[in-house]
Scaffold this motif. Structure first.
Motif, PDB file in Angstrom:
ATOM      1  N   PRO A 195     -32.625 114.525 -11.668  1.00 43.80           N
ATOM      2  CA  PRO A 195     -32.643 113.067 -11.455  1.00 43.80           C
ATOM      3  C   PRO A 195     -33.763 112.566 -10.552  1.00 43.80           C
ATOM      4  CG  PRO A 195     -30.392 113.856 -11.420  1.00 43.80           C
ATOM      5  CD  PRO A 195     -31.266 115.076 -11.458  1.00 43.80           C
ATOM      6  N   TRP A 196     -34.015 113.255  -9.434  1.00 49.76           N
ATOM      7  CA  TRP A 196     -35.068 112.762  -8.546  1.00 49.76           C
ATOM      8  C   TRP A 196     -36.415 112.783  -9.246  1.00 49.76           C
ATOM      9  CZ3 TRP A 196     -39.712 114.253  -6.536  1.00 49.76           C
ATOM     10  CH2 TRP A 196     -40.210 113.463  -5.498  1.00 49.76           C
ATOM     11  N   LEU A 197     -36.711 113.861  -9.965  1.00 50.00           N
ATOM     12  CA  LEU A 197     -37.992 113.953 -10.659  1.00 50.00           C
ATOM     13  C   LEU A 197     -38.122 112.896 -11.743  1.00 50.00           C
ATOM     14  CD1 LEU A 197     -38.332 117.837 -11.046  1.00 50.00           C
ATOM     15  CD2 LEU A 197     -39.546 116.365  -9.433  1.00 50.00           C
ATOM     16  N   VAL A 198     -37.051 112.640 -12.480  1.00 44.05           N
ATOM     17  CA  VAL A 198     -37.067 111.620 -13.537  1.00 44.05           C
ATOM     18  C   VAL A 198     -37.435 110.257 -12.947  1.00 44.05           C
ATOM     19  CG1 VAL A 198     -35.630 110.335 -15.173  1.00 44.05           C
ATOM     20  CG2 VAL A 198     -35.442 112.834 -15.033  1.00 44.05           C
ATOM     21  N   ASN A 199     -36.801 109.916 -11.832  1.00 46.26           N
ATOM     22  CA  ASN A 199     -37.088 108.629 -11.195  1.00 46.26           C
ATOM     23  C   ASN A 199     -38.451 108.617 -10.516  1.00 46.26           C
ATOM     24  OD1 ASN A 199     -34.636 106.682 -11.275  1.00 46.26           O
ATOM     25  ND2 ASN A 199     -33.722 108.686 -10.907  1.00 46.26           N
ATOM     26  N   ALA A 200     -38.834 109.746  -9.910  1.00 45.56           N
ATOM     27  CA  ALA A 200     -40.110 109.798  -9.192  1.00 45.56           C
ATOM     28  C   ALA A 200     -41.293 109.644 -10.144  1.00 45.56           C
ATOM     29  CB  ALA A 200     -40.224 111.117  -8.423  1.00 45.56           C
ATOM     30  N   LEU A 201     -41.226 110.248 -11.320  1.00 54.03           N
ATOM     31  CA  LEU A 201     -42.315 110.100 -12.291  1.00 54.03           C
ATOM     32  C   LEU A 201     -42.457 108.644 -12.728  1.00 54.03           C
ATOM     33  CD1 LEU A 201     -41.827 113.255 -14.562  1.00 54.03           C
ATOM     34  CD2 LEU A 201     -43.749 112.796 -13.027  1.00 54.03           C
ATOM     35  N   ALA A 202     -41.328 108.001 -13.008  1.00 53.64           N
ATOM     36  CA  ALA A 202     -41.381 106.596 -13.426  1.00 53.64           C
ATOM     37  C   ALA A 202     -41.930 105.709 -12.310  1.00 53.64           C
ATOM     38  CB  ALA A 202     -39.985 106.127 -13.835  1.00 53.64           C
ATOM     39  N   HIS A 203     -41.500 105.971 -11.078  1.00 55.53           N
ATOM     40  CA  HIS A 203     -41.985 105.178  -9.939  1.00 55.53           C
ATOM     41  C   HIS A 203     -43.485 105.389  -9.740  1.00 55.53           C
ATOM     42  CE1 HIS A 203     -41.735 103.103  -6.068  1.00 55.53           C
ATOM     43  NE2 HIS A 203     -42.487 104.074  -5.572  1.00 55.53           N
ATOM     44  N   GLY A 219     -48.883  97.774 -19.636  1.00 56.62           N
ATOM     45  CA  GLY A 219     -48.732  98.094 -21.041  1.00 56.62           C
ATOM     46  C   GLY A 219     -47.814  99.286 -21.235  1.00 56.62           C
ATOM     47  N   SER A 220     -47.729  99.785 -22.456  1.00 57.18           N
ATOM     48  CA  SER A 220     -46.823 100.894 -22.746  1.00 57.18           C
ATOM     49  C   SER A 220     -47.295 102.165 -22.049  1.00 57.18           C
ATOM     50  CB  SER A 220     -46.724 101.120 -24.253  1.00 57.18           C
ATOM     51  OG  SER A 220     -47.981 101.487 -24.786  1.00 57.18           O
ATOM     52  N   ILE A 221     -46.334 103.029 -21.739  1.00 64.23           N
ATOM     53  CA  ILE A 221     -46.600 104.232 -20.956  1.00 64.23           C
ATOM     54  C   ILE A 221     -46.587 105.442 -21.887  1.00 64.23           C
ATOM     55  CG2 ILE A 221     -45.678 105.731 -19.141  1.00 64.23           C
ATOM     56  CD1 ILE A 221     -44.503 103.109 -17.903  1.00 64.23           C
ATOM     57  N   SER A 222     -47.666 106.241 -21.829  1.00 62.22           N
ATOM     58  CA  SER A 222     -47.847 107.364 -22.747  1.00 62.22           C
ATOM     59  C   SER A 222     -47.532 108.691 -22.062  1.00 62.22           C
ATOM     60  CB  SER A 222     -49.286 107.390 -23.257  1.00 62.22           C
ATOM     61  OG  SER A 222     -50.161 107.723 -22.184  1.00 62.22           O
ATOM     62  N   ASP A 223     -47.480 109.762 -22.862  1.00 61.12           N
ATOM     63  CA  ASP A 223     -47.245 111.086 -22.303  1.00 61.12           C
ATOM     64  C   ASP A 223     -48.407 111.532 -21.417  1.00 61.12           C
ATOM     65  OD1 ASP A 223     -48.871 111.187 -24.557  1.00 61.12           O
ATOM     66  OD2 ASP A 223     -48.192 113.173 -25.159  1.00 61.12           O
ATOM     67  N   GLY A 224     -49.630 111.060 -21.704  1.00 60.02           N
ATOM     68  CA  GLY A 224     -50.766 111.402 -20.852  1.00 60.02           C
ATOM     69  C   GLY A 224     -50.608 110.848 -19.444  1.00 60.02           C
ATOM     70  N   GLN A 225     -50.069 109.641 -19.339  1.00 59.73           N
ATOM     71  CA  GLN A 225     -49.839 109.061 -18.015  1.00 59.73           C
ATOM     72  C   GLN A 225     -48.703 109.778 -17.279  1.00 59.73           C
ATOM     73  OE1 GLN A 225     -49.463 105.275 -19.824  1.00 59.73           O
ATOM     74  NE2 GLN A 225     -51.498 104.557 -19.178  1.00 59.73           N
ATOM     75  N   VAL A 226     -47.733 110.281 -18.045  1.00 56.02           N
ATOM     76  CA  VAL A 226     -46.687 111.107 -17.433  1.00 56.02           C
ATOM     77  C   VAL A 226     -47.314 112.366 -16.835  1.00 56.02           C
ATOM     78  CG1 VAL A 226     -44.642 112.522 -17.902  1.00 56.02           C
ATOM     79  CG2 VAL A 226     -44.846 110.243 -18.923  1.00 56.02           C
ATOM     80  N   GLU A 227     -48.246 112.964 -17.561  1.00 58.31           N
ATOM     81  CA  GLU A 227     -48.924 114.181 -17.071  1.00 58.31           C
ATOM     82  C   GLU A 227     -49.708 113.874 -15.795  1.00 58.31           C
ATOM     83  OE1 GLU A 227     -49.401 118.214 -17.406  1.00 58.31           O
ATOM     84  OE2 GLU A 227     -48.301 116.917 -18.796  1.00 58.31           O
ATOM     85  N   ASP A 228     -50.408 112.744 -15.775  1.00 56.20           N
ATOM     86  CA  ASP A 228     -51.151 112.360 -14.569  1.00 56.20           C
ATOM     87  C   ASP A 228     -50.204 112.163 -13.384  1.00 56.20           C
ATOM     88  OD1 ASP A 228     -53.465 112.388 -16.039  1.00 56.20           O
ATOM     89  OD2 ASP A 228     -53.534 110.209 -16.340  1.00 56.20           O
ATOM     90  N   ALA A 229     -49.063 111.538 -13.634  1.00 60.92           N
ATOM     91  CA  ALA A 229     -48.090 111.294 -12.567  1.00 60.92           C
ATOM     92  C   ALA A 229     -47.542 112.601 -12.023  1.00 60.92           C
ATOM     93  CB  ALA A 229     -46.948 110.420 -13.090  1.00 60.92           C
ATOM     94  N   LYS A 230     -47.317 113.563 -12.908  1.00 64.71           N
ATOM     95  CA  LYS A 230     -46.830 114.873 -12.473  1.00 64.71           C
ATOM     96  C   LYS A 230     -47.811 115.530 -11.506  1.00 64.71           C
ATOM     97  CE  LYS A 230     -47.737 118.453 -14.759  1.00 64.71           C
ATOM     98  NZ  LYS A 230     -48.703 119.594 -14.758  1.00 64.71           N
ATOM     99  N   GLU A 231     -49.101 115.495 -11.862  1.00 70.03           N
ATOM    100  CA  GLU A 231     -50.120 116.096 -10.993  1.00 70.03           C
ATOM    101  C   GLU A 231     -50.181 115.390  -9.647  1.00 70.03           C
ATOM    102  OE1 GLU A 231     -52.118 118.750 -11.168  1.00 70.03           O
ATOM    103  OE2 GLU A 231     -50.996 119.320 -12.948  1.00 70.03           O
ATOM    104  N   ARG A 232     -50.075 114.088  -9.651  1.00 68.84           N
ATOM    105  CA  ARG A 232     -50.113 113.321  -8.399  1.00 68.84           C
ATOM    106  C   ARG A 232     -48.925 113.675  -7.505  1.00 68.84           C
ATOM    107  NH1 ARG A 232     -52.899 108.111  -8.371  1.00 68.84           N
ATOM    108  NH2 ARG A 232     -51.078 107.262  -7.295  1.00 68.84           N
ATOM    109  N   LEU A 233     -47.753 113.800  -8.090  1.00 71.80           N
ATOM    110  CA  LEU A 233     -46.567 114.154  -7.305  1.00 71.80           C
ATOM    111  C   LEU A 233     -46.730 115.524  -6.656  1.00 71.80           C
ATOM    112  CD1 LEU A 233     -43.417 113.113  -9.411  1.00 71.80           C
ATOM    113  CD2 LEU A 233     -44.232 112.107  -7.272  1.00 71.80           C
TER     114      LEU A 233
END
Length: 378
Positions: free
Chosen positions: A218-226, A236-250
């Motif tokens: 749960p924390w990771l799910v919310n943290a990626l979205a935040h 605009g719409s959020i893609s899997d590439g932006q999810v990957e970028d967010a993962k690296e930033r976290l």
């Protein structure tokens, strides 16, 4: 709800939110006074039972005062003056004696209690529970919420984890429940709430990638979205590439949750489980291994069912980076030289580097080989 229950789950999975909502819902039904209190403040008391009881009772009174309940439901203005080691149970008895409704108590962060303080509180709960059949006023139900599963509480209270122990406070526990992770559909439903509120959509590929990276933690799910919507400011719409970028930033930022996870890796009982998983070795056969394994599962570091694997790809990457950090400092080669044009890891080059003999100045390339092995297994 007349049972005593253990609810456990890793940190920041929504336990407190669930208990708070459940307490409010039960109280609203009209025949129950359900209150959640945090035991975290009592951590500073250590083995001082009397001090721990005082801190717990302070937390109980504050939670009741903030509840907005009518006075008739609130605890008494003063607690019974009894011997330390009996004060918590006596206070609950006096509250239940006065309250016109049955009392249900949620003890959040019960793990914060230490040593003798934990044993004393558990013993008082058991004593009060067993006297209820004789008309003794005591909470109709108690939920102990924290990281630990039932077996760890048995050990803490003097029992053996694998055996029935009549003296253990936890022969009164009806069940031990684990708060589960999100499914892929639940993540989609959660993110859809953001879409309904803002109009910003997560593509299906983005939701699928979030589930793949987090396995529903749960924390990771919310943290990626935040990270995507607020810190990265994506429109605009959020893609899997932006999810990957967010993962690296976290991971690079070592957010509080991930930093806490990394700190756990230095605990001996955690290392005994995690190092064989990372290295691919078979764990040493030690009498404590089963307990260590249960503890690491309760922390959420590994999956709940065999085979033993790190709980999700984000945790795996954090763990590999933490364990390989020292080795990485000694790597002289450009890390990109081990990556093939198609993005795969060049195992042949890594193996060659690992077998390079030590250099005259005392530094050795075997560190690089170890880091290469860690990365390959990630």
């Amino acid at each position: 709800m007349d049972r005593y229950i253990v609810l456990h789950a890793p940190r920041q999975t929504g336990k407190t939110t669930v208990l708070d909502a459940l307490a409010s819902g039960l109280t609203a039904e009209g025949d129950t006074a359900a209150l959640m209190i945090s035991c975290e403040r009592a951590k500073s008391a250590g083995d001082d039972v009397g001090w721990a009881e005082s801190l717990l009772l302070d937390s109980l009174r504050e939670a009741a005062d903030l509840s907005g309940w009518p006075k008739k439901l609130l605890p008494p203005d003063s607690w019974p003056q009894v011997t330390p080691g009996s004060r918590f149970g006596a206070a609950l008895r006096e509250w239940c004696r006065r309250c016109p409704r049955r009392v249900v108590l949620f003890l959040d962060e019960i793990d914060a209690l230490q040593g003798n303080s934990l044993v004393s509180v558990l013993g008082q709960l058991r004593d009060g529970h067993n006297k209820r059949s004789k008309g003794y006023p005591f909470p109709a139900s108690v939920v102990l919420c924290g990281l630990r599963d039932l077996r760890d509480y048995k050990v803490a209270s003097g029992g053996e984890p694998g055996r029935s122990n009549p003296a253990s406070p936890f022969n009164i526990i009806a069940d031990s429940l684990r708060l589960g992770d999100f499914t892929a559909d639940q993540i989609a439903e959660l993110y859809d709430q953001h879409t309904q509120a803002t109009g910003q959509e997560f593509t299906k590929d983005a939701v699928d990638r979030v589930f793949e990276l987090t396995q529903g933690q749960p924390w990771l799910v919310n943290a990626l979205a935040h990270e995507i919507t607020f810190k990265m400011g994506v429109t605009g719409s959020i893609s899997d590439g932006q999810v990957e970028d967010a993962k690296e930033r976290l991971i690079r930022a070592r957010a509080t949750h991930l930093d806490s996870l990394a700190a756990r890796l230095h605990e001996p009982r955690v290392k005994r489980v995690m190092e064989p998983i990372v290295s691919g070795d078979f764990p040493r056969a030690e009498l404590t291994f089963s307990d260590d394994l249960s503890y690491v599962r309760d922390l959420g570091l590994i999956k709940q069912k065999p085979p033993m694997e790190v709980a999700n790809p984000i945790y795996r990457e954090v763990i590999l980076r933490v364990l390989g950090d020292v080795s990485e400092q000694y790597v002289r080669a450009d890390p990109h030289s081990f990556v093939l044009p198609d993005g795969r890891f060049d195992l042949t080059a890594a193996t060659s580097t690992a077998n390079t003999p030590p250099e005259p100045n005392g530094s050795t390339s075997s560190f690089a080989g170890r880091t290469g092995a860690l990365t390959a297994k990630g």
